[in-house]
Design a protein around this motif. Structure first.
Motif, PDB file in Angstrom:
ATOM      1  N   VAL A   1      26.240  37.910  35.649  1.00  0.00           N
ATOM      2  CA  VAL A   1      27.276  37.568  34.677  1.00  0.00           C
ATOM      3  C   VAL A   1      27.388  38.741  33.711  1.00  0.00           C
ATOM      4  O   VAL A   1      26.418  39.098  33.043  1.00  0.00           O
ATOM      5  CB  VAL A   1      26.932  36.278  33.915  1.00  0.00           C
ATOM      6  N   LEU A   2      28.567  39.346  33.657  1.00  0.00           N
ATOM      7  CA  LEU A   2      28.755  40.574  32.883  1.00  0.00           C
ATOM      8  C   LEU A   2      29.694  40.318  31.713  1.00  0.00           C
ATOM      9  O   LEU A   2      30.842  39.912  31.899  1.00  0.00           O
ATOM     10  CB  LEU A   2      29.339  41.655  33.800  1.00  0.00           C
ATOM     11  N   HIS A   3      29.195  40.522  30.503  1.00  0.00           N
ATOM     12  CA  HIS A   3      30.063  40.479  29.329  1.00  0.00           C
ATOM     13  C   HIS A   3      30.912  41.740  29.308  1.00  0.00           C
ATOM     14  O   HIS A   3      30.384  42.849  29.420  1.00  0.00           O
ATOM     15  CB  HIS A   3      29.219  40.413  28.054  1.00  0.00           C
ATOM     16  N   GLY A   4      32.225  41.596  29.167  1.00  0.00           N
ATOM     17  CA  GLY A   4      33.072  42.773  29.240  1.00  0.00           C
ATOM     18  C   GLY A   4      34.452  42.550  28.667  1.00  0.00           C
ATOM     19  O   GLY A   4      34.790  41.469  28.162  1.00  0.00           O
ATOM     20  N   ALA A   5      35.272  43.607  28.735  1.00  0.00           N
ATOM     21  CA  ALA A   5      36.652  43.585  28.249  1.00  0.00           C
ATOM     22  C   ALA A   5      37.529  44.365  29.214  1.00  0.00           C
ATOM     23  O   ALA A   5      37.075  45.321  29.846  1.00  0.00           O
ATOM     24  CB  ALA A   5      36.731  44.206  26.853  1.00  0.00           C
ATOM     25  N   LEU A   6      38.789  43.966  29.325  1.00  0.00           N
ATOM     26  CA  LEU A   6      39.704  44.664  30.227  1.00  0.00           C
ATOM     27  C   LEU A   6      40.051  46.061  29.711  1.00  0.00           C
ATOM     28  O   LEU A   6      40.241  46.988  30.497  1.00  0.00           O
ATOM     29  CB  LEU A   6      40.988  43.857  30.403  1.00  0.00           C
ATOM     30  N   ASP A   7      40.154  46.222  28.399  1.00  0.00           N
ATOM     31  CA  ASP A   7      40.465  47.534  27.824  1.00  0.00           C
ATOM     32  C   ASP A   7      39.269  48.460  28.038  1.00  0.00           C
ATOM     33  O   ASP A   7      38.185  48.212  27.519  1.00  0.00           O
ATOM     34  CB  ASP A   7      40.738  47.375  26.325  1.00  0.00           C
ATOM     35  N   PRO A   8      39.432  49.541  28.812  1.00  0.00           N
ATOM     36  CA  PRO A   8      38.282  50.396  29.136  1.00  0.00           C
ATOM     37  C   PRO A   8      37.695  51.121  27.934  1.00  0.00           C
ATOM     38  O   PRO A   8      36.577  51.632  28.012  1.00  0.00           O
ATOM     39  CB  PRO A   8      38.856  51.392  30.148  1.00  0.00           C
TER      40      PRO A   8
ATOM     41  N   THR B   1      34.512  48.996  33.896  1.00  0.00           N
ATOM     42  CA  THR B   1      34.868  50.125  34.738  1.00  0.00           C
ATOM     43  C   THR B   1      35.396  49.579  36.066  1.00  0.00           C
ATOM     44  O   THR B   1      35.129  48.420  36.425  1.00  0.00           O
ATOM     45  CB  THR B   1      33.655  51.014  35.012  1.00  0.00           C
ATOM     46  N   PRO B   2      36.126  50.389  36.832  1.00  0.00           N
ATOM     47  CA  PRO B   2      36.577  49.899  38.151  1.00  0.00           C
ATOM     48  C   PRO B   2      35.423  49.436  39.031  1.00  0.00           C
ATOM     49  O   PRO B   2      35.542  48.454  39.764  1.00  0.00           O
ATOM     50  CB  PRO B   2      37.300  51.118  38.731  1.00  0.00           C
ATOM     51  N   GLY B   3      34.287  50.127  38.945  1.00  0.00           N
ATOM     52  CA  GLY B   3      33.154  49.750  39.774  1.00  0.00           C
ATOM     53  C   GLY B   3      32.452  48.483  39.349  1.00  0.00           C
ATOM     54  O   GLY B   3      31.743  47.858  40.147  1.00  0.00           O
ATOM     55  N   ALA B   4      32.633  48.088  38.086  1.00  0.00           N
ATOM     56  CA  ALA B   4      31.933  46.896  37.586  1.00  0.00           C
ATOM     57  C   ALA B   4      32.345  45.646  38.348  1.00  0.00           C
ATOM     58  O   ALA B   4      31.548  44.721  38.536  1.00  0.00           O
ATOM     59  CB  ALA B   4      32.210  46.722  36.097  1.00  0.00           C
ATOM     60  N   ILE B   5      33.593  45.626  38.772  1.00  0.00           N
ATOM     61  CA  ILE B   5      34.111  44.429  39.437  1.00  0.00           C
ATOM     62  C   ILE B   5      33.380  44.162  40.749  1.00  0.00           C
ATOM     63  O   ILE B   5      33.224  43.015  41.171  1.00  0.00           O
ATOM     64  CB  ILE B   5      35.618  44.576  39.697  1.00  0.00           C
ATOM     65  N   GLU B   6      32.908  45.216  41.396  1.00  0.00           N
ATOM     66  CA  GLU B   6      32.198  45.039  42.658  1.00  0.00           C
ATOM     67  C   GLU B   6      30.805  44.456  42.446  1.00  0.00           C
ATOM     68  O   GLU B   6      30.223  43.891  43.364  1.00  0.00           O
ATOM     69  CB  GLU B   6      32.088  46.391  43.382  1.00  0.00           C
TER      70      GLU B   6
ATOM     71  N   GLU C   1      44.740  37.958  36.604  1.00  0.00           N
ATOM     72  CA  GLU C   1      45.710  38.724  37.389  1.00  0.00           C
ATOM     73  C   GLU C   1      45.120  40.046  37.865  1.00  0.00           C
ATOM     74  O   GLU C   1      45.429  40.516  38.960  1.00  0.00           O
ATOM     75  CB  GLU C   1      46.952  38.988  36.541  1.00  0.00           C
ATOM     76  N   ALA C   2      44.224  40.630  37.057  1.00  0.00           N
ATOM     77  CA  ALA C   2      43.707  41.965  37.363  1.00  0.00           C
ATOM     78  C   ALA C   2      42.488  41.955  38.272  1.00  0.00           C
ATOM     79  O   ALA C   2      42.258  42.906  39.020  1.00  0.00           O
ATOM     80  CB  ALA C   2      43.352  42.690  36.054  1.00  0.00           C
ATOM     81  N   LEU C   3      41.692  40.900  38.220  1.00  0.00           N
ATOM     82  CA  LEU C   3      40.423  40.879  38.940  1.00  0.00           C
ATOM     83  C   LEU C   3      40.540  40.110  40.243  1.00  0.00           C
ATOM     84  O   LEU C   3      41.348  39.175  40.354  1.00  0.00           O
ATOM     85  CB  LEU C   3      39.335  40.248  38.060  1.00  0.00           C
ATOM     86  N   PRO C   4      39.726  40.448  41.236  1.00  0.00           N
ATOM     87  CA  PRO C   4      39.775  39.731  42.516  1.00  0.00           C
ATOM     88  C   PRO C   4      39.373  38.264  42.343  1.00  0.00           C
ATOM     89  O   PRO C   4      38.607  37.918  41.433  1.00  0.00           O
ATOM     90  CB  PRO C   4      38.782  40.490  43.394  1.00  0.00           C
TER      91      PRO C   4
END
Length: 376
Positions: free
Chosen positions: A266-273, A283-288, A312-315
């Protein structure tokens, strides 16, 4: 919606916590196994009103052989050397799933003791609360922290907070910077200019620092506290972002390499890089790497929109969580309605702050939020 309630070890070990958590109906309790300094109210305690954690600490045994040049401190405000492990085991015995809540790069004590590994802005000022992910010693520390935190425990999830850079705008002692910097200025002041970061720019470091200083001064001189865009060359902006994201990816890779296969991340994060802090930019790699991404939802005016954008942005395989609070100075007027909005926007998880800080006067809000989540 799945509901994860957050708590400190001393909360879980307090008499009555298990019954309250069970009655609340949360699906999981995230226990802080590493945490920054804080003064935490204890409204359910019969013997005290607060726990004063004077410095960042690790709530598992600190074995000297497990650490490199950076080693966390032990907390003398709890009686057990393994209060975090004790709390997790107590939850497991009660049939309540327990998650490890691990704070990684937020540690003022280590930043003061080792300023060479802390974030340094373009003026050369060190942010001691912010350990820089570009520094190999910081990545080694974060990996050791994670491995030691989960050792020997039965855990339903591992929740990673501050798994990336912290910047200019974050809690530090008695903060006196709120409302001073425009968003664009805060973003520039949050760019780390330490030697490790500068070596990755492929641009003359002194020139970059000078450009950042000049732009900060220009923006401040305008007096516009609403400005959101700077005038840096796009090529420079992209180089700075690439460095930040590469360091964040390296930090996360070091952390995840210590965890058993199949661990739910479980990753705490934000869409704004460009966001820094407890929930840093993805980051793009975080989603994997993440099974769930948890977004900041403490502001009801923007929480549902953030969830919708993330959905909408994430798989589809990545669950979206929203982190909401029931202990803000101004309660959410309709917390059940807000939870419903989050669910409609695509949130599959509700991350609920805080099972220890919310006393009898705010417990109803926790119950209302949990019930609303389970209805959606």
């Amino acid at each position: 919606m799945k509901v994860t309630g957050y708590a400190y070890p001393w909360d879980v070990l307090e008499d009555g916590f298990l019954d309250r958590a069970r009655g609340l109906g949360v699906d999981e309790v995230a226990v802080a196994l590493s945490y920054h300094s804080t003064r935490a109210a204890t409204p359910w305690s019969a013997s005290r009103t607060a726990v004063v954690a004077r410095h960042a600490a690790f709530y598992r045994p600190v074995r000297p052989s497990s650490w490199g040049s950076l080693r966390p401190s032990t907390p003398d405000w709890v009686s057990s050397e393994d209060s975090g492990g004790d709390a997790v085991r107590l939850l497991n015995e009660a049939g309540i799933p327990a998650a490890a809540w691990i704070v990684l790069t937020h540690n003022s004590q280590l930043g003061y003791a080792h300023p060479d590994v802390a974030v340094r802005n373009c003026f050369g000022e060190v942010y001691p609360w912010a350990l820089c992910p570009s520094q190999p010693a910081v990545r080694e520390y974060a990996a050791a922290m994670t491995a030691e935190a989960v050792a020997g425990l039965e855990l339903s999830s591992v929740v990673l907070e501050a798994c990336g850079p912290l910047g200019a705008v974050h809690q530090h002692q008695h903060e006196k910077t709120d409302g001073v910097w425009a968003p664009a200025v805060a973003r520039l002041l949050s760019i780390c200019c330490c030697d490790a970061c500068a070596s990755s720019w492929a641009i003359d470091a002194d020139t970059v620092r000078a450009q950042l200083v000049e732009e900060v001064r220009r923006l401040v001189a305008t007096g516009d506290l609403g400005v959101t865009a700077d005038a840096l060359p796009p090529s420079l902006t992209q180089a700075l972002l690439r460095t930040r994201q590469a360091a964040t990816d390296a930090l996360r890779a070091a952390v995840l390499a210590t965890l058993p296969a199949g661990t739910r991340i479980v990753l705490h994060g934000a869409l704004d890089p460009w966001v820094t802090g407890a929930l840093p930019g993805l980051t793009p790699g975080a989603i994997e790497d993440a099974d769930s991404v948890v977004l900041f939802g403490w502001a009801p005016a923007t929480g549902a929109d953030a969830v919708a954008a993330a959905r909408e942005a994430l798989p589809e395989r990545v669950a979206i969580g929203s982190y909401i609070t029931a202990v803000a100075a101004a309660p959410v007027p309709d917390i059940a309605g807000y939870v419903g909005e989050l669910a409609k926007a695509g949130a599959a998880e509700l991350h609920l702050y805080h099972l220890g800080l919310a006393g009898p006067g705010r417990w109803h809000d926790l119950g209302t939020a949990t019930a609303a989540a389970h209805e959606n």
